[in-house]
Scaffold this motif. Structure first.
Motif, PDB file in Angstrom:
ATOM      1  N   ALA A 162       1.098  -0.666   0.046  1.00 16.24           N
ATOM      2  CA  ALA A 162       0.412  -0.045   0.594  1.00 16.24           C
ATOM      3  C   ALA A 162       0.336   1.140  -0.002  1.00 16.24           C
ATOM      4  O   ALA A 162       0.607   2.302  -0.807  1.00 16.24           O
ATOM      5  N   ASP A 163       2.218   0.834   0.640  1.00 16.55           N
ATOM      6  CA  ASP A 163       3.016   2.263   0.487  1.00 16.55           C
ATOM      7  C   ASP A 163       4.572   1.520   1.076  1.00 16.55           C
ATOM      8  O   ASP A 163       4.848   1.152   1.821  1.00 16.55           O
ATOM      9  N   VAL A 164       5.189   1.633  -0.530  1.00 19.18           N
ATOM     10  CA  VAL A 164       6.685   1.035  -0.563  1.00 19.18           C
ATOM     11  C   VAL A 164       7.542   1.832  -0.304  1.00 19.18           C
ATOM     12  O   VAL A 164       8.846   1.734  -0.029  1.00 19.18           O
ATOM     13  N   ARG A 165       6.695   3.202   0.413  1.00 18.93           N
ATOM     14  CA  ARG A 165       8.686   4.328   0.908  1.00 18.93           C
ATOM     15  C   ARG A 165       8.684   3.508   2.218  1.00 18.93           C
ATOM     16  O   ARG A 165      10.093   4.363   2.867  1.00 18.93           O
ATOM     17  N   LEU A 166       8.239   2.609   3.290  1.00 18.87           N
ATOM     18  CA  LEU A 166       8.254   2.583   4.902  1.00 18.87           C
ATOM     19  C   LEU A 166       9.411   1.956   4.442  1.00 18.87           C
ATOM     20  O   LEU A 166       9.465   0.860   4.195  1.00 18.87           O
ATOM     21  N   ASP A 167      10.559   1.781   5.279  1.00 18.18           N
ATOM     22  CA  ASP A 167      11.744   0.920   5.820  1.00 18.18           C
ATOM     23  C   ASP A 167      10.397   0.345   7.059  1.00 18.18           C
ATOM     24  O   ASP A 167       9.899   1.072   7.713  1.00 18.18           O
ATOM     25  N   GLU A 168      10.420  -1.343   7.343  1.00 15.91           N
ATOM     26  CA  GLU A 168      10.226  -1.888   8.372  1.00 15.91           C
ATOM     27  C   GLU A 168       8.383  -1.485   8.569  1.00 15.91           C
ATOM     28  O   GLU A 168       8.166  -0.892   9.436  1.00 15.91           O
ATOM     29  N   PRO A 169       7.934  -1.244   7.672  1.00  9.85           N
ATOM     30  CA  PRO A 169       6.308  -1.535   7.581  1.00  9.85           C
ATOM     31  C   PRO A 169       5.851  -2.359   8.639  1.00  9.85           C
ATOM     32  O   PRO A 169       4.760  -1.661   9.054  1.00  9.85           O
ATOM     33  N   LEU A 170       6.005  -3.909   8.470  1.00 11.38           N
ATOM     34  CA  LEU A 170       4.917  -4.512   9.063  1.00 11.38           C
ATOM     35  C   LEU A 170       5.676  -4.465  10.994  1.00 11.38           C
ATOM     36  O   LEU A 170       4.511  -4.050  11.543  1.00 11.38           O
ATOM     37  N   ALA A 171       7.134  -3.405  11.488  1.00 17.98           N
ATOM     38  CA  ALA A 171       6.907  -3.366  12.452  1.00 17.98           C
ATOM     39  C   ALA A 171       5.668  -2.003  12.720  1.00 17.98           C
ATOM     40  O   ALA A 171       6.005  -1.827  14.212  1.00 17.98           O
ATOM     41  N   ALA A 172       6.483  -1.223  12.016  1.00 21.42           N
ATOM     42  CA  ALA A 172       6.012  -0.159  11.966  1.00 21.42           C
ATOM     43  C   ALA A 172       4.472   0.259  12.640  1.00 21.42           C
ATOM     44  O   ALA A 172       3.777   0.905  13.707  1.00 21.42           O
ATOM     45  N   TYR A 173       3.282  -1.136  11.198  1.00 23.05           N
ATOM     46  CA  TYR A 173       1.931  -0.801  12.168  1.00 23.05           C
ATOM     47  C   TYR A 173       1.460  -1.729  12.702  1.00 23.05           C
ATOM     48  O   TYR A 173       0.822  -1.494  13.209  1.00 23.05           O
ATOM     49  N   ALA A 174       2.825  -2.821  13.768  1.00 26.68           N
ATOM     50  CA  ALA A 174       2.220  -3.359  14.598  1.00 26.68           C
ATOM     51  C   ALA A 174       2.478  -2.628  15.999  1.00 26.68           C
ATOM     52  O   ALA A 174       1.607  -2.513  17.198  1.00 26.68           O
TER      53      ALA A 174
END
Length: 362
Positions: A224-236
């Protein structure tokens, strides 16, 4: 406060736009800039005696076109202020192109995910088929940060940064009793229903959640947004924040009100624990694999926007376990190195789980 629900067959289902009509008039999100959706929004606003030219403020939860697409057009009609988190602002003001309009970013992303040529071609064709008018006109934006406060339509809002689905996704917390007063004065209409907060506890908080928490689907992370580093950690971390705030009610960007958002956020967090274990099992079975190959095992055959979301979700989980040292990455392939890790240790504990752990230590 009134909800106006708009058609959306491309992304996560029917979009919600929230009309806050008090001393001033504001919107939370706007819908995508497709002509039929624009007509639906105009009609829904007209049922409450409001036109585009009457809007004073637009609050955007995140940059995706189905939430921000009509912001620039509304601003052109009314001079409205458009508020969005600083991390998503460049995609709303047009200074940075999204993935679908950036060939270099597409190439880099698709190579990292191991997408085959036929999948890339189908996804590119899909982007081209929906991109006309998708994002609408750029808006001049006012950037927000976590904790910022603003008053929209007579309702005081607090910006709550909840990254993961996008880098800048921001919910907006508000006092439920204040919203109840607005809802009591609103009229239910065919196109826009009066939002009932469900409680009159003066201490209770509500949340305009955008796509941070949805009632039916789990918001996509990674694609949904490929700019994030470590997207799953951020979402958690964002899910834990929703749980800790213990909002009384959440108004999501799609579908219906969530009456126990902490419970729903905990269920989504548990879903990602389960999916992480599933990703590890896939690597254990296949050996080194690309995000595209893992997504095929998770989701089966993919088409249209799911060609982006499927391997993006797989990538988010692979990246998560690679960062934790549970897997190793070599080019576009990931290899499992610690199949026996406790998956729970890879995610933050919720407040209830921390209480259980403290009790056990005694």
């Amino acid at each position: 406060m009134n909800r106006i629900q708009l058609g959306n067959t491309v992304f996560e289902g029917a979009n919600n736009v929230y009309l806050l009509d008090g001393p001033t008039t504001g919107l939370v999100d706007t819908g995508v800039a497709f002509p039929h959706v624009r007509d639906e929004l105009r009609s829904g606003l007209a049922d409450h005696g409001v036109a585009f030219g009457d809007i004073d403020d637009v609050v955007v939860t995140h940059w995706h076109p189905d939430h921000a697409g009509l912001g620039g057009e509304i601003q052109a009609a009314s001079g409205a202020d458009v508020f969005v988190h600083a991390a998503d602002a460049p995609l709303v003001d047009g200074s940075v192109p999204p993935l679908m309009a950036d060939p270099d970013l597409q190439r880099k992303t698709f190579e990292a995910w191991g997408l085959p040529d036929d999948a890339r071609a189908e996804l590119t064709e899909f982007f081209a088929s929906v991109s006309v008018d998708l994002s609408g006109s750029p808006a001049d934006v006012t950037e927000l940060s976590d904790g910022d406060e603003l008053t929209v339509g007579g309702v005081d809002l607090e910006a709550v940064h909840l990254p993961g689905h996008t880098a800048g996704l921001t919910g907006f917390a508000f006092d439920v009793a204040e919203a109840d007063e607005a809802a009591a004065a609103a009229e239910t209409t065919e196109a826009g229903e009066a939002v009932e907060a469900g409680t009159t506890d003066s201490a209770a908080e509500g949340l305009f959640a955008g796509d941070a928490v949805l009632p039916t689907y789990t918001p996509n992370v990674g694609g949904a947004d490929v700019r994030l580093d470590e997207p799953l950690a951020a979402y958690a971390r964002s899910l834990v924040r929703v749980i800790e705030r213990d909002f009384a009610v959440a108004y999501p960007g799609h579908r219906d009100r969530i009456d126990e958002p902490a419970v729903r956020a905990a269920a989504i967090l548990d879903h990602h624990r389960t999916r992480t274990r599933r990703v590890m099992d896939v690597l254990d079975d296949l050996g080194p694999a690309t995000p595209w190959e893992v997504s095929a095992e998770l989701f089966g055959a993919l088409n249209e926007i799911h060609i982006l979301h499927g391997p993006g979700e797989a990538f988010a989980h692979l990246d998560h376990i690679a960062t934790a040292g549970v897997a190793e990455r070599d080019g576009d392939r990931y290899r499992l190195v610690d199949p026996d890790v406790d998956v729970n240790s890879l995610f933050p504990a919720t407040p209830l789980e921390r209480t259980d752990l403290d009790a056990g230590d005694g």
